[in-house]
Design a protein around this motif. Structure first.
Motif, short mmCIF file in Angstrom:
data_model
loop_
_atom_site.label_atom_id
_atom_site.label_comp_id
_atom_site.label_asym_id
_atom_site.label_seq_id
_atom_site.Cartn_x
_atom_site.Cartn_y
_atom_site.Cartn_z
N ILE A 102 -5.19 -3.59 -8.07
CA ILE A 102 -5.20 -3.59 -6.70
C ILE A 102 -4.23 -4.62 -6.26
CG2 ILE A 102 -6.35 -4.10 -4.37
CD1 ILE A 102 -8.83 -2.88 -5.44
N VAL A 103 -3.02 -4.43 -5.53
CA VAL A 103 -2.22 -5.49 -5.18
C VAL A 103 -2.81 -5.97 -3.47
CG1 VAL A 103 -0.02 -6.17 -4.40
CG2 VAL A 103 -0.26 -4.76 -6.66
N PRO A 104 -3.45 -7.18 -3.37
CA PRO A 104 -4.27 -7.12 -2.23
C PRO A 104 -3.23 -7.57 -1.21
CG PRO A 104 -4.52 -9.02 -3.85
CD PRO A 104 -3.77 -8.00 -4.46
N GLY A 105 -2.89 -6.97 -0.32
CA GLY A 105 -1.86 -7.19 0.96
C GLY A 105 -0.92 -8.20 0.27
N MET A 106 -0.34 -9.04 1.18
CA MET A 106 0.89 -9.96 0.90
C MET A 106 1.98 -9.20 1.34
SD MET A 106 -0.35 -11.58 -2.65
CE MET A 106 -0.46 -10.16 -3.61
N GLY A 107 3.14 -9.76 1.66
CA GLY A 107 4.45 -9.25 1.67
C GLY A 107 5.24 -8.95 0.44
N VAL A 108 4.47 -8.05 -0.27
CA VAL A 108 5.00 -7.84 -1.57
C VAL A 108 6.44 -7.15 -1.68
CG1 VAL A 108 3.07 -8.00 -2.89
CG2 VAL A 108 3.69 -5.84 -1.89
N LEU A 109 6.64 -6.12 -0.44
CA LEU A 109 7.83 -5.36 -0.20
C LEU A 109 8.73 -6.06 0.69
CD1 LEU A 109 6.29 -1.89 -0.51
CD2 LEU A 109 7.65 -3.35 -2.35
N GLU A 110 8.68 -7.31 0.84
CA GLU A 110 9.53 -8.16 2.14
C GLU A 110 10.50 -9.08 1.52
OE1 GLU A 110 7.20 -10.43 4.46
OE2 GLU A 110 6.06 -8.92 5.59
#
Length: 395
Positions: A102-110
């Motif tokens: 699980i990648v828990p939220g965050m702006g990982v594609l920002e």
């Protein structure tokens, strides 16, 4: 008997960003409540902090310890390049040991803040590609996304998102940004930011007190040449605004959203030297929320400082550095109290704050109702995640 599920959590966790860690804590609480037998491990940027704070098995996100520092000298450049190759095998080996990551939220594609494509975007691509090859499901949960002007970053984001088994976004613009990358988002859902699942503290409120969330703001990728100018302008504006509040006899509490923001706090406190201006020590988003619960109103820049204030139903003025701030404020009913951090002016800031206080009772009621709905939607997402990927171990 079905063996316990092996669940991995992945991201820039324990690295100083309180919002990232808050999203992680929300997912960890869900897993411990509904999948208490699961074996949880974490691949993250701050493994020592995560291991000591949460008692979990951790693996460093990168082989090269100085991955997110600017390289200087041939040896550093070579070590960083070698690290990119070593991380392929390291990430694949870790992913292979999990049933679900699980990648828990965050702006990982920002890319709203300075970002190099071969930094975290590359790590995310290694994760989702490894998941596909190993047969491990990878879920991007309530993540943030934005358009990027950098071709390599767009390509890496597109493939990283495409290879994930499950995607949900914290707002509709994030979903549209991924669609613009050429990814089929037909089955993808929009759910609130994971931090809305965190518990709400209740502390006595100090009358007329104001919380001010600051940020070490230096612009985005396209502003590197003006970074120092933007920073100085922002700090000067916040000093003058806080001075105005303290001059009116108000208690002001300064909040951070990342450890890098402490520099701004220190500059404001040193410049003003007022007993009415203080800064609570906080190292987690839960601690920020607890300290923020004691103020009446909030003015904040960082996204998760704004979110904390809204979660607490505090009338809030957002000084946003990205569209996500405005979207969040609009969803919670405070769209008219948004300003861009790039062009804030003290006079206008004071005027909007005055209007905010006049409508405090009305806004408080709106925030309580809409905040409760955000929490219900996240409960629905967690139930969907369990039903889809962890049906045998769900409680």
């Amino acid at each position: 008997m079905t063996p316990p599920a092996r669940i991995g959590l992945f991201g820039l966790l324990g690295s100083g960003n309180l919002g990232n860690d808050g999203s992680f804590e929300a997912v960890l609480a869900y897993l411990r409540a509904h999948h208490p037998d699961a074996a949880i491990s974490v691949m993250c940027g701050g493994p020592e902090i995560v291991a000591s704070r949460y008692g979990l098995e951790t693996t460093p996100l990168n082989w090269y310890a100085r991955e997110y520092r600017t390289v200087s000298g041939l040896s550093s450049i070579v070590a960083k390049a070698v690290g990119k190759l070593v991380d392929i095998g390291r990430t694949a080996a870790w992913v292979r040991r999990q049933d679900l990551v699980i990648v828990p939220g965050m702006g990982v594609l920002e890319s709203t803040l300075p970002l190099r494509p071969w930094g975290f975007p590359y790590s995310l691509l290694l994760l989702t590609a490894s998941g596909r090859l190993a047969g491990t499901k990878v879920a991007l949960l309530s993540v943030g996304a934005s358009a990027s002007s950098h071709r390599a970053t767009r390509a890496i984001f597109a493939w990283a998102a495409r290879l994930a088994s499950f995607r949900s976004y914290r707002d509709e613009p994030s979903r549209e940004a991924v669609r613009a990358l050429g990814v089929d988002v037909t089955a993808d859902r929009v759910y609130p930011d994971l931090a809305f699942a965190l518990p709400v503290p209740e502390e006595p409120v100090v009358p007329r007190s104001v919380g001010v969330g600051v940020m070490a703001y230096r612009g985005g990728n396209d502003d590197r040449a003006r970074a120092a100018e933007l920073y100085d302008s922002y700090v000067d504006t916040m000093i003058r605004f806080v001075a105005k509040l303290a001059g009116d006899g108000r208690q002001v509490r300064l909040f951070i959203g990342d450890q890098a923001d402490r520099q701004v706090v220190e500059e404001i406190v040193t410049e003003l030297g007022s007993p009415l201006v203080s800064a609570p020590e906080t190292s987690t988003l839960a601690e920020v929320m607890r300290a923020m619960s004691t103020v009446e109103t909030v003015v904040a820049t960082r996204y998760h400082n704004v979110l904390c204030a809204l979660k607490l139903a505090k009338p809030t003025l957002s000084l946003g550095y990205a569209r996500k701030n405005d979207v969040l404020m609009t969803q919670l009913g405070l769209g008219e109290f948004c300003r861009s951090v790039r062009d804030i002016e003290v006079g206008d800031l004071v005027g909007r704050f005055t209007e905010l206080e006049k409508r405090a009772d009305e806004l408080h009621a709106t925030l309580r109702a809409r905040g409760a709905e955000q929490t219900r939607l996240l409960e629905r997402q967690f139930a969907e995640l369990s039903a889809t990927f962890l049906p045998e171990g769900a409680r």
